[in-house]
Design a protein around this motif. Structure first.
Motif, mmCIF file in Angstrom:
data_model
loop_
_atom_site.group_PDB
_atom_site.id
_atom_site.type_symbol
_atom_site.label_atom_id
_atom_site.label_comp_id
_atom_site.label_asym_id
_atom_site.label_seq_id
_atom_site.Cartn_x
_atom_site.Cartn_y
_atom_site.Cartn_z
ATOM 1 N N ASP A 103 0.823 -1.212 0.000
ATOM 2 C CA ASP A 103 0.000 0.000 0.000
ATOM 3 C C ASP A 103 0.859 1.265 0.000
ATOM 4 O O ASP A 103 0.412 2.326 -0.408
ATOM 5 C CB ASP A 103 -0.921 0.033 1.222
ATOM 6 N N TYR A 104 2.076 1.144 0.516
ATOM 7 C CA TYR A 104 2.977 2.289 0.625
ATOM 8 C C TYR A 104 4.027 2.289 -0.483
ATOM 9 O O TYR A 104 4.993 3.043 -0.414
ATOM 10 C CB TYR A 104 3.644 2.293 2.001
ATOM 11 N N SER A 105 3.869 1.421 -1.456
ATOM 12 C CA SER A 105 4.792 1.302 -2.595
ATOM 13 C C SER A 105 6.236 1.079 -2.162
ATOM 14 O O SER A 105 7.174 1.565 -2.795
ATOM 15 C CB SER A 105 4.705 2.540 -3.492
ATOM 16 N N LEU A 106 6.412 0.344 -1.061
ATOM 17 C CA LEU A 106 7.757 0.008 -0.621
ATOM 18 C C LEU A 106 8.230 -1.239 -1.361
ATOM 19 O O LEU A 106 7.450 -2.130 -1.656
ATOM 20 C CB LEU A 106 7.787 -0.232 0.890
ATOM 21 N N SER A 107 9.508 -1.297 -1.637
ATOM 22 C CA SER A 107 10.063 -2.403 -2.418
ATOM 23 C C SER A 107 10.045 -3.709 -1.626
ATOM 24 O O SER A 107 9.778 -3.722 -0.424
ATOM 25 C CB SER A 107 11.501 -2.078 -2.840
ATOM 26 N N ASP A 108 10.381 -4.790 -2.305
ATOM 27 C CA ASP A 108 10.455 -6.104 -1.669
ATOM 28 C C ASP A 108 11.705 -6.215 -0.798
ATOM 29 O O ASP A 108 11.764 -7.065 0.081
ATOM 30 C CB ASP A 108 10.459 -7.204 -2.746
ATOM 31 N N GLN A 109 12.699 -5.364 -1.016
ATOM 32 C CA GLN A 109 13.919 -5.388 -0.213
ATOM 33 C C GLN A 109 13.703 -4.573 1.060
ATOM 34 O O GLN A 109 13.429 -3.377 1.002
ATOM 35 C CB GLN A 109 15.108 -4.834 -1.008
ATOM 36 N N TYR A 110 13.838 -5.238 2.191
ATOM 37 C CA TYR A 110 13.562 -4.615 3.481
ATOM 38 C C TYR A 110 14.504 -3.435 3.730
ATOM 39 O O TYR A 110 15.692 -3.501 3.449
ATOM 40 C CB TYR A 110 13.715 -5.657 4.598
ATOM 41 N N SER A 111 13.945 -2.335 4.278
ATOM 42 C CA SER A 111 14.719 -1.117 4.508
ATOM 43 C C SER A 111 14.258 -0.445 5.804
ATOM 44 O O SER A 111 13.309 -0.882 6.446
ATOM 45 C CB SER A 111 14.516 -0.144 3.341
ATOM 46 N N TRP A 112 14.925 0.657 6.156
ATOM 47 C CA TRP A 112 14.508 1.430 7.327
ATOM 48 C C TRP A 112 13.083 1.964 7.161
ATOM 49 O O TRP A 112 12.361 2.147 8.143
ATOM 50 C CB TRP A 112 15.480 2.593 7.564
ATOM 51 N N GLN A 113 12.671 2.230 5.922
ATOM 52 C CA GLN A 113 11.300 2.705 5.701
ATOM 53 C C GLN A 113 10.283 1.639 6.119
ATOM 54 O O GLN A 113 9.246 1.964 6.696
ATOM 55 C CB GLN A 113 11.102 3.104 4.242
ATOM 56 N N HIS A 114 10.578 0.384 5.852
ATOM 57 C CA HIS A 114 9.700 -0.703 6.283
ATOM 58 C C HIS A 114 9.614 -0.737 7.813
ATOM 59 O O HIS A 114 8.528 -0.866 8.385
ATOM 60 C CB HIS A 114 10.225 -2.056 5.789
ATOM 61 N N THR A 115 10.774 -0.598 8.446
ATOM 62 C CA THR A 115 10.812 -0.633 9.911
ATOM 63 C C THR A 115 10.059 0.558 10.495
ATOM 64 O O THR A 115 9.332 0.420 11.481
ATOM 65 C CB THR A 115 12.275 -0.653 10.407
ATOM 66 N N ALA A 116 10.206 1.727 9.883
ATOM 67 C CA ALA A 116 9.474 2.908 10.355
ATOM 68 C C ALA A 116 7.968 2.665 10.296
ATOM 69 O O ALA A 116 7.245 2.973 11.249
ATOM 70 C CB ALA A 116 9.851 4.129 9.513
ATOM 71 N N LEU A 117 7.495 2.107 9.192
ATOM 72 C CA LEU A 117 6.069 1.822 9.058
ATOM 73 C C LEU A 117 5.618 0.811 10.102
ATOM 74 O O LEU A 117 4.524 0.941 10.672
ATOM 75 C CB LEU A 117 5.759 1.320 7.643
ATOM 76 N N GLN A 118 6.448 -0.180 10.402
ATOM 77 C CA GLN A 118 6.082 -1.161 11.421
ATOM 78 C C GLN A 118 5.946 -0.502 12.793
ATOM 79 O O GLN A 118 5.000 -0.793 13.525
ATOM 80 C CB GLN A 118 7.115 -2.283 11.486
ATOM 81 N N TYR A 119 6.880 0.373 13.155
ATOM 82 C CA TYR A 119 6.791 1.005 14.472
ATOM 83 C C TYR A 119 5.629 1.997 14.560
ATOM 84 O O TYR A 119 5.024 2.138 15.622
ATOM 85 C CB TYR A 119 8.132 1.640 14.866
ATOM 86 N N ILE A 120 5.299 2.654 13.472
ATOM 87 C CA ILE A 120 4.106 3.511 13.482
ATOM 88 C C ILE A 120 2.860 2.641 13.676
ATOM 89 O O ILE A 120 1.969 2.987 14.450
ATOM 90 C CB ILE A 120 4.023 4.353 12.189
ATOM 91 N N SER A 121 2.816 1.495 13.008
ATOM 92 C CA SER A 121 1.680 0.576 13.183
ATOM 93 C C SER A 121 1.592 0.091 14.614
ATOM 94 O O SER A 121 0.496 -0.013 15.176
ATOM 95 C CB SER A 121 1.802 -0.620 12.233
ATOM 96 N N LEU A 122 2.741 -0.201 15.232
ATOM 97 C CA LEU A 122 2.754 -0.608 16.639
ATOM 98 C C LEU A 122 2.249 0.516 17.540
ATOM 99 O O LEU A 122 1.449 0.285 18.452
ATOM 100 C CB LEU A 122 4.173 -0.994 17.067
ATOM 101 N N MET A 123 2.722 1.736 17.292
ATOM 102 C CA MET A 123 2.288 2.867 18.105
ATOM 103 C C MET A 123 0.774 3.034 18.018
ATOM 104 O O MET A 123 0.093 3.154 19.036
ATOM 105 C CB MET A 123 2.977 4.158 17.657
#
Length: 184
Positions: A155-175
């Motif tokens: 949904d956020y057009s993030l690539s298949d290669q894991y990055s800090w952007q993926h981690t940022a989205l995960q922590y926002i989802s956790l928050m």
């Protein structure tokens, strides 16, 4: 589990709201700006705009720039902190989530990274099996429950290669998840 503790970690997730001064001057800005800072990437700051499905990387000085321009103010901050461990090919972070300045516990966090592969598609099944094992252990020995939160990176057009952007989205989802839960 024969893990080796490799140090401490901290993630700060903040909710920023626009500062409304002069109602006569209408400035178009996001109603909510969510930001993430990582102790392991001190020179970067990540913004998540959920309505626009965007994750943006910025220099860490953006926080002081926003403060000096008085465009946004920090409304709420959740601090995630704990210890990190090496468990074979896995890098595991275990810690707590608290509301800043109150030490009000919102939850326990377990972040798992499989080091040999950074492709989300290739590691999805393996990570699901890892979570399932933790679910079984938790059911036998813990009160509470484990919730597996996995944002839809597509949904956020993030690539298949894991990055800090993926981690940022995960922590926002956790928050967002922790703040939506009632406290007892």
């Amino acid at each position: 589990m024969n893990g080796v503790r490799s140090g401490r970690w901290q993630v700060t997730a903040s909710q920023h709201r626009p500062i409304r001064r002069d109602q006569a001057v209408q400035v178009e800005c996001a109603r909510e700006l969510l930001g993430v800072a990582f102790s392991e990437a001190p020179n970067k700051y990540y913004f998540v705009l959920r309505p626009d499905h965007m994750v943006v990387e910025a220099d860490s000085t953006i926080q002081s720039i926003m403060e000096n321009l008085q465009v946004y103010r920090n409304h709420l901050t959740v601090v995630f902190e704990g210890f990190q461990y090496q468990l074979g090919d896995f890098h595991v972070k275990a810690g707590r989530a608290v509301i800043a300045h109150s030490e009000n516990l919102r939850g326990i966090v377990l972040e798992v990274e499989y080091l040999p592969v950074s492709s989300l598609g290739k590691t999805h099944q393996l990570m699901q099996e890892f979570v399932d094992i933790w679910q079984e252990v938790a059911a036998q020995s813990m009160t509470g429950r484990i919730v597996h939160l996995e944002p839809n990176f597509g949904d956020y057009s993030l690539s298949d290669q894991y990055s800090w952007q993926h981690t940022a989205l995960q922590y926002i989802s956790l928050m967002v998840h922790f703040l939506s839960q009632r406290t007892n």
